[in-house]
Design an enzyme around this catalytic site. Structure first.
Site, short mmCIF file in Angstrom:
data_model
loop_
_atom_site.label_atom_id
_atom_site.label_comp_id
_atom_site.label_asym_id
_atom_site.label_seq_id
_atom_site.Cartn_x
_atom_site.Cartn_y
_atom_site.Cartn_z
N LYS A 190 34.73 34.53 51.32
CA LYS A 190 33.57 34.46 50.41
C LYS A 190 33.83 33.46 49.27
O LYS A 190 32.89 32.92 48.70
CB LYS A 190 33.20 35.84 49.87
CG LYS A 190 34.30 36.61 49.15
CD LYS A 190 34.38 36.38 47.68
CE LYS A 190 35.66 36.89 47.09
NZ LYS A 190 35.84 36.72 45.66
N THR A 247 30.49 37.08 43.73
CA THR A 247 31.18 35.80 43.52
C THR A 247 30.19 34.63 43.47
O THR A 247 30.44 33.64 42.80
CB THR A 247 32.20 35.56 44.65
OG1 THR A 247 32.91 36.76 44.87
CG2 THR A 247 33.18 34.48 44.29
#
Ligand SMILES: NC(=O)c1ccc[n+]([C@@H]2O[C@H](COP(=O)([O-])OP(=O)(O)OC[C@H]3O[C@@H](n4cnc5c(N)ncnc54)[C@H](O)[C@@H]3O)[C@@H](O)[C@H]2O)c1
Length: 336
Positions: A190, A247
């Site tokens: 990610k 994120t």
């Protein structure tokens, strides 16, 4: 019995505070003397965790024999940034007893071997009982007691439940999982997608573009994860989609920040210097691309991020190349 935290950076310090506030005797170790000296002087991590106080009970040290052997910890938390996991594991391994519970909280994949961080721990510390904790958990928020959820994954249930008991508080909820590879992969890859999300924002694109990058990024992570034996539920869970969301959208994220600067026209080196913390997506990007090739998986966003980071391609050109790829169905399970 005490707990040892290896790595006195942002996350290591936040975890130390969390465990110490639960009444655990915590020993916080760093290889970097200046890190320990600053913490000793301030009893807080002023730069990255403003307002968070290190409880008096926390012992600070650079002595790894004391941290890992003499103090006989019931748990060792690996919280050094991913590029230093192997060297740290190698350094402490001779001082670690058979069956020692160890939990890694860093995120990354080693480019030269394509090992996950747990693969590295298993190789360097084969006598350890090695597990992973991951999920959407910015240290800045955890240290301010903002409600947070994470997942711990272990090959054995007793260890997963031990870790759940160890970390769980009324603001830090811990789920258990047996899908170690799924938890590790989601947390690592990610970061590469977060770089792309930051680049998109830096270019001045909108929410549509970022939603597209996140969704198609999840599709890439899922294809890779499934090929490597992860469960789809894990990739759609806290350590997968949860961590991807946080994120890609949070300004606390150093990967988003670096991507944002690159999107605005800065080169990779300068962006990493400006962020001034390890930008793990940059370390993981090449590894993710190599894994895609190894498992014969299409990862077009990861591929374009690599071209931007390491081949000087402009971010704008990369986005239009992604949009103009050969047309296709959204997923492979159409009924017509
Ligand atoms: N910061 C967060 O909110 C957060 C949350 C979840 C997971 N993580 C993960 O935790 C890991 C650490 O992140 P961080 O935010 O604490 O990073 P940081 O940059 O604040 O700290 C880096 C850490 O690496 C250690 N280190 C640096 N050079 C070293 C060396 N040569 N040898 C051994 N150790 C060395 C430092 O002691 C420090 O503990 C990363 O993998 C990150 O993805 C961070």
């Amino acid at each position: 019995m005490s707990v040892t935290v290896l790595g006195a950076g942002t996350w290591g310090t936040a975890i130390t505070i969390l465990l110490a506030n639960k009444g655990k005797d915590v020993i916080l170790w760093s290889k970097l003397e200046n890190e320990i000296k600053t913490l000793e002087a301030d009893r807080s991590y002023i730069k990255n965790l403003p307002g968070a106080v290190l409880p008096d009970s926390v012992k600070l040290t650079c002595d790894y024999e004391y941290a890992c052997k003499t103090s006989d910890p019931e748990l060792i938390v690996f919280a050094v940034a991913s590029p230093f996991v192997r060297s740290t594991a190698h350094l402490v391994s001779p001082y670690i007893r058979e069956g020692q519970r160890i939990v890694n909280v860093a995120k990354g994949i080693e480019e030269s071997t394509l090992y996950t961080l747990l693969d590295i721990l298993n190789e360097e510390i084969p006598q350890g009982n090695n597990s992973v904790l991951s999920g959407p958990s910015h240290a800045e928020e955890v240290s301010r007691l903002i409600p947070t959820t994470v997942v711990v994954a272990s090959h054995d249930r007793a260890t997963a439940e031990f870790l759940q008991d160890m970390f769980m508080t009324d603001t830090f909820r811990v789920y258990t999982s047996d899908d170690v590879i799924g938890v590790e992969l989601g947390g690592s890859v990610k970061n590469v997608i977060a770089l792309a999300a930051g680049m998109s924002d830096g270019l001045g694109f909108g929410d549509n573009t970022k939603a597209a990058l996140m969704t198609r990024g999840l599709a890439e992570i899922s294809r890779l994860g499934l090929a490597m034996g992860a469960k789809l539920e894990t990739l759609c869970g806290l350590s997968g989609i949860g961590d991807l969301f946080v994120t890609c959208t949070s300004h606390h994220s150093r990967n988003w920040k670096a991507g944002n600067l690159i999107g605005q026209g800065m080169d990779t080196e300068s962006a990493m210097k400006e962020v001034n913390q390890v930008v793990e997506g940059v370390h993981c990007a090449k590894a993710a691309l190599k894994l895609a090739k190894k498992y014969n998986i299409e990862m077009p966003i990861v591929e374009q991020v690599n071209k931007i980071l390491f081949e000087g391609k402009s971010a704008r050109e990369a986005v239009s190349e992604l949009l103009l790829r050969e047309r296709r169905a959204e997923h492979g399970s159409m009924d017509w």
